[in-house]
Write a protein that holds these residues in place. Sequence first.
Motif, PDB file in Angstrom:
ATOM      1  N   SER A   1      26.483  42.380  44.963  1.00  0.00           N
ATOM      2  CA  SER A   1      25.624  42.144  46.127  1.00  0.00           C
ATOM      3  C   SER A   1      24.328  41.452  45.732  1.00  0.00           C
ATOM      4  O   SER A   1      23.828  40.578  46.457  1.00  0.00           O
ATOM      5  CB  SER A   1      25.308  43.473  46.824  1.00  0.00           C
ATOM      6  N   GLU A   2      23.781  41.803  44.563  1.00  0.00           N
ATOM      7  CA  GLU A   2      22.544  41.170  44.107  1.00  0.00           C
ATOM      8  C   GLU A   2      22.774  39.704  43.757  1.00  0.00           C
ATOM      9  O   GLU A   2      21.949  38.840  44.071  1.00  0.00           O
ATOM     10  CB  GLU A   2      22.004  41.925  42.890  1.00  0.00           C
ATOM     11  N   LEU A   3      23.913  39.425  43.127  1.00  0.00           N
ATOM     12  CA  LEU A   3      24.229  38.032  42.791  1.00  0.00           C
ATOM     13  C   LEU A   3      24.398  37.203  44.070  1.00  0.00           C
ATOM     14  O   LEU A   3      23.945  36.054  44.149  1.00  0.00           O
ATOM     15  CB  LEU A   3      25.505  37.972  41.957  1.00  0.00           C
ATOM     16  N   MET A   4      25.031  37.795  45.068  1.00  0.00           N
ATOM     17  CA  MET A   4      25.230  37.070  46.329  1.00  0.00           C
ATOM     18  C   MET A   4      23.896  36.875  47.049  1.00  0.00           C
ATOM     19  O   MET A   4      23.632  35.804  47.620  1.00  0.00           O
ATOM     20  CB  MET A   4      26.230  37.826  47.193  1.00  0.00           C
ATOM     21  N   ASP A   5      23.041  37.899  46.995  1.00  0.00           N
ATOM     22  CA  ASP A   5      21.697  37.767  47.569  1.00  0.00           C
ATOM     23  C   ASP A   5      20.947  36.601  46.939  1.00  0.00           C
ATOM     24  O   ASP A   5      20.249  35.838  47.616  1.00  0.00           O
ATOM     25  CB  ASP A   5      20.899  39.056  47.357  1.00  0.00           C
TER      26      ASP A   5
ATOM     27  N   GLU B   1      18.388  31.326  47.259  1.00  0.00           N
ATOM     28  CA  GLU B   1      18.206  29.995  46.662  1.00  0.00           C
ATOM     29  C   GLU B   1      18.820  28.908  47.541  1.00  0.00           C
ATOM     30  O   GLU B   1      18.859  27.741  47.140  1.00  0.00           O
ATOM     31  CB  GLU B   1      18.849  29.965  45.274  1.00  0.00           C
ATOM     32  N   HIS B   2      19.317  29.289  48.716  1.00  0.00           N
ATOM     33  CA  HIS B   2      19.988  28.362  49.645  1.00  0.00           C
ATOM     34  C   HIS B   2      21.193  27.686  48.990  1.00  0.00           C
ATOM     35  O   HIS B   2      21.567  26.558  49.346  1.00  0.00           O
ATOM     36  CB  HIS B   2      19.008  27.292  50.155  1.00  0.00           C
TER      37      HIS B   2
ATOM     38  N   PHE C   1      27.402  31.020  46.931  1.00  0.00           N
ATOM     39  CA  PHE C   1      27.744  32.264  47.624  1.00  0.00           C
ATOM     40  C   PHE C   1      29.248  32.302  47.913  1.00  0.00           C
ATOM     41  O   PHE C   1      29.923  33.303  47.638  1.00  0.00           O
ATOM     42  CB  PHE C   1      26.946  32.364  48.933  1.00  0.00           C
ATOM     43  N   TYR C   2      29.779  31.200  48.475  1.00  0.00           N
ATOM     44  CA  TYR C   2      31.205  31.176  48.799  1.00  0.00           C
ATOM     45  C   TYR C   2      32.051  31.251  47.531  1.00  0.00           C
ATOM     46  O   TYR C   2      33.138  31.844  47.539  1.00  0.00           O
ATOM     47  CB  TYR C   2      31.553  29.909  49.585  1.00  0.00           C
TER      48      TYR C   2
ATOM     49  N   GLY D   1      20.236  42.617  57.685  1.00  0.00           N
ATOM     50  CA  GLY D   1      20.633  41.584  58.635  1.00  0.00           C
ATOM     51  C   GLY D   1      20.325  40.174  58.187  1.00  0.00           C
ATOM     52  O   GLY D   1      20.966  39.215  58.641  1.00  0.00           O
ATOM     53  N   GLU D   2      19.352  39.994  57.286  1.00  0.00           N
ATOM     54  CA  GLU D   2      18.994  38.655  56.821  1.00  0.00           C
ATOM     55  C   GLU D   2      20.108  38.021  55.995  1.00  0.00           C
ATOM     56  O   GLU D   2      20.086  36.817  55.736  1.00  0.00           O
ATOM     57  CB  GLU D   2      17.713  38.716  55.985  1.00  0.00           C
ATOM     58  N   ARG D   3      21.074  38.836  55.576  1.00  0.00           N
ATOM     59  CA  ARG D   3      22.170  38.288  54.783  1.00  0.00           C
ATOM     60  C   ARG D   3      23.166  37.490  55.628  1.00  0.00           C
ATOM     61  O   ARG D   3      23.983  36.743  55.087  1.00  0.00           O
ATOM     62  CB  ARG D   3      22.915  39.433  54.094  1.00  0.00           C
TER      63      ARG D   3
END
Length: 535
Positions: free
Chosen positions: A398-402, A407-408, A413-414, A481-483
């Motif tokens: 989850s931290e890596l995906m965050d 970093e946009h 992410f995908y 929710g920001e995720r």
Amino acid sequence: MTEKIGKVTLDYSKYPGEDLYCDGEVEDELLKIVMDTNPEEYPRVIAERGSWPVLYHLSALRENIVEWIPMKADAKVLEVGSGCGAITGVLARKAGSVTCVELSKKRTLINAYRHRDCDNIEIHAGNFKDIEPDLPTDYDYILLIGVLEYADGYIGGSTPHEDFIRILQKHLAEKGRLVIAIENKYGLKYFAGCREDHTGGFFDGIEDYPEDKGVRTFGREGLDRLLKKVYPGERHFYYPYPDYKFMKNLYSDERLPKVGELTDNIRNFDRDRMELFNEKRVYDGLIREGSFPFFSNSFLVVLGEAVDTVYARYSNDRAPQYAICTRIERNAQNKLTVKKVPLCEAAKEHAGAGRMLETYRALTNRYEGGKLKINRCVNGSPEEPCAEFEFAAGEPLSELMDRKLSEHDTEGFYALFEEYIRRVSYANGGEQRTSLDLIFSNILVDGDDWTLIDYEWTTDEETDIRRLMYKALYCYVLENGERGVFDRSRVLGMLHLTEMDAAEIEREEIAFQKKVTGGRASLEENREKCLKIPM
């Protein structure tokens, strides 16, 4: 000068004849509740009343702040400022005897009635200064939970906080421990717009209490200096999160929070607050800077020998049969180990070592030959009926995906999600056992090693793994929710699911959570009722 309520002894020999501290009618309400209601019904009463005092004094979550502290069955405990008994019950379950000191007679009655079946509790009503000379000098633990800040009222004089600690030391056994829980006057919640807990004013602690109202908390270094001045032994700081009143996680200097972990930051139940900034984002920055201890909302300090626990996470806002605590501890070989501990008799089957060992073996067979490791279940301790696991290294997925989202880097992410799909989809042979805990925060990534560290919930039924993957994504966004900035249709396409499938999975997850909680109101729901926020 003494009275018996059930099996509890009350001593009024130093009671001055009137309560010098009283919250008025609410204490009459609390007394009636504990006289007429079984403790198992407290969650229902809390939800019905929608009252901050009822929630604060009767919630079982209050016990978390001391539940993790190891105590032998014959330990002697002194609880100073025991109030209405929020933690007295757990102390009585853990220790041989509990001596309580409380200024208010009405509060001693509330404490006694709610614990009237305990034969190891004695409660003294009156000022600590008057009672203290007659107390023994061999307590294994002395607890000041939300009390040190009121030292001026207890002790008086020009150095009340220092004198309080000096006096208490005289009553410790040779290897006894003094345990202090207190708010941090520089807690992040106060900068973010919460009122000071004791004065009710904005920024009073941050401004070093411009008006003397007889109460004072401290910052991290200020509290350490005070304790160092008067206590010659070891001092160990812990950081209850979100705060010590309703602690969910306990951190230490050895195991501080990681980026992305601190998401439950709306900490006020009795008064409205401002929301001046996003506390999660600020916490993430402070964690990266190594500044979390300074801004922790509360402190818990153990004076005396260190205890083995370096981290704890409580999951006891649930039905009793699922109430557990996950702890990281140092074992006899000075290595970190993880334990899942049942918090009551009803939860022993759910968190039992036998069940966890069986699950570990089944999941290991399922993923044998694949690229998802299962954290090894070692065993349970004979002294402590719980499951024990190896400590795994790595960062939560989850931290890596965050990080990719912040970093946009949506393609990154995908790519992580696609790798998650690849690893979790693998199944060896005909093994049916499936983990329902495949959420991103339960997977630690260390280079090419991905390890599932939590498999509390499993099923032997045939399960569409794609639905569990979407559940992981749904829970990920629920936490913050920001995720939810990724392309929902794209991830559904990656899972070959429709919007209708997604809606059904979300309904199933809500039903599952209701089953786990036993239909109890959550802390957030109770907060909304206390503050009369429309739901």
